[in-house]
Scaffold this active site. Structure first.
Site, mmCIF file in Angstrom:
data_model
loop_
_atom_site.group_PDB
_atom_site.id
_atom_site.type_symbol
_atom_site.label_atom_id
_atom_site.label_comp_id
_atom_site.label_asym_id
_atom_site.label_seq_id
_atom_site.Cartn_x
_atom_site.Cartn_y
_atom_site.Cartn_z
ATOM 1 N N HIS A 252 0.888 -1.204 0.159
ATOM 2 C CA HIS A 252 -0.069 0.038 -0.136
ATOM 3 C C HIS A 252 0.961 1.271 -0.130
ATOM 4 O O HIS A 252 2.128 1.467 0.878
ATOM 5 C CB HIS A 252 -1.032 -0.081 1.339
ATOM 6 C CG HIS A 252 -2.102 0.969 1.020
ATOM 7 N ND1 HIS A 252 -1.872 2.421 1.459
ATOM 8 C CD2 HIS A 252 -3.390 0.855 0.593
ATOM 9 C CE1 HIS A 252 -2.976 3.079 1.248
ATOM 10 N NE2 HIS A 252 -3.869 2.296 0.881
ATOM 11 N N GLU A 307 -7.725 -3.989 0.000
ATOM 12 C CA GLU A 307 -8.359 -4.492 -1.364
ATOM 13 C C GLU A 307 -8.424 -6.090 -1.324
ATOM 14 O O GLU A 307 -9.363 -6.626 -2.059
ATOM 15 C CB GLU A 307 -7.825 -3.802 -2.425
ATOM 16 C CG GLU A 307 -7.919 -2.599 -2.888
ATOM 17 C CD GLU A 307 -7.534 -2.148 -4.349
ATOM 18 O OE1 GLU A 307 -6.799 -2.645 -4.739
ATOM 19 O OE2 GLU A 307 -7.845 -0.856 -4.691
#
Length: 362
Positions: A252, A307
């Protein structure tokens, strides 16, 4: 002179609403760990927290839930718009248009009632648009259902599975707020001109449409589909890493340690894994991938991001890919509107400077 782009590191506002600390893996909503809220509370309770600064007691929760439910019905003007809008128009564009249409009913300054109204009606707009595009009759809201359960009900016309409601509820809570992201900034900029809340949220939806911001976890689902079963996971992941492929759902930009949103969704997914084979597969794939990433890329700090588990939830509840970003938007509207209420309290129009790099006149 180096190019000045992106506003990275620039402080644009002070806020009491949320805090993101990527180095330490913190996501905080008004003094609470967001990951704890997602596991133990319902959507309505966290909306109350972000808007009003406190978790509701039992009586406040009941009254607030009723207020939110009573605002779900589409205004006639929006219903007519949705009935006549081209069916091939992407749902995010439909949503942005419908919200902008509501701006005539809103005025400065923004109010809590406006925030409740927008938050309640956005799932109805999404579900109405989705079913209309499929040539199906829209499903009217069921005000006896929770916010999350009603959204699933309006999409399918069926009473949703409790495990699916619990998983999606956690995802929606974790999607509510994430600091001064692009869409939140866009909303605050528009409201700072003393424009109305609906116009500001419409602008935020425009930012959310961009794939660099509201991108859907479609590629994670494709990866899980390709793996297919737990016994294939290790071989599939090893082959991908040896080809130099990126494992979708890991790493991320902000979080340099474990993504706290992923931690919360993992907890929910683990609790529900015995009830749904996709949750069970996702848990196994994550454990296998983390071990292999450390083997192949030691020291890179590549952890699961939100996600990955969002994908497992979307796949388990059979949510089609065209609804991923709209569903994210239905979560984030709570954070947007909380920021807009905050902006109005100390409002000053945003007017940053730019550095001129063009030629001067002779």
């Amino acid at each position: 002179m180096a190019k000045v782009t992106g506003l990275d590191g620039i402080v644009a506002a002070e806020t009491d609403i949320g805090h993101v600390d990527g180095e330490n893996g913190y996501l905080i909503y008004r003094g609470y760990w967001a990951k704890e809220l997602a596991v133990h509370y319902e959507y309505e309770e966290i909306a109350h927290l972000l808007w009003m600064g406190k978790l509701p007691d039992a009586s406040e929760k009941q009254q607030f839930t009723a207020r939110l439910a009573s605002s779900r019905e589409l205004p006639l003007t929006v219903r007519r718009l949705l009935d006549n809008i081209p069916r091939e128009m992407p749902i995010m564009s439909v949503l942005q248009t419908a919200i902008a249409m509501l701006s005539g009913e809103f005025s400065w300054p923004p109010t809590l009632e406006q925030a409740i109204s927008l938050t309640a009606v956005i799932p109805t707009i999404i579900a109405y648009s989705y079913r209309t595009q499929l040539g199906l009759a829209p499903i009217e809201p069921d005000n006896q259902l929770s916010h999350t359960a009603n959204y699933l009900y309006m999409l399918t016309g069926k009473q949703p599975e409790p495990a699916h409601v619990k998983a999606l509820n956690a995802y929606l809570i974790l999607g509510m707020e994430h600091g001064m992201n692009a869409s939140t900034f866009a909303a605050r900029v528009v409201l700072s001109t003393q424009s109305d809340m609906a116009s500001a949220v419409s602008a935020a939806v425009g930012a959310m449409k961009g794939p660099l911001h509201g991108g859907a976890p479609t590629e994670v689902i494709a990866m899980l589909d390709a793996i297919g079963s737990k016994e294939h996971a290790e071989a599939w992941i090893r082959q991908a890493l040896e080809r130099g492929d990126r494992l979708m759902g890991f790493g991320h930009r902000i979080y340099k340690t474990s993504d706290p949103r992923a931690e919360a969704l993992r907890h929910v997914t683990e609790a529900l894994s015995s009830n749904d084979p996709w949750f069970d597969l996702a848990i196994h794939v994550e454990k296998t991938a983390i071990a292999l990433l450390e083997e192949y890329k030691p020291g890179r700090r590549l952890y699961t991001n939100v996600e990955f588990f969002a994908a497992s939830i979307m796949r388990a509840i059979a949510l089609p890919s065209e609804l991923f970003t709209p569903t994210f938007t239905a979560a984030r509207v709570v954070g947007w509107s909380a920021h807009l209420l905050e902006q109005a309290q100390v409002n000053r129009i945003f007017r940053p400077q730019s550095v001129y790099t063009g030629p001067m006149p002779e």
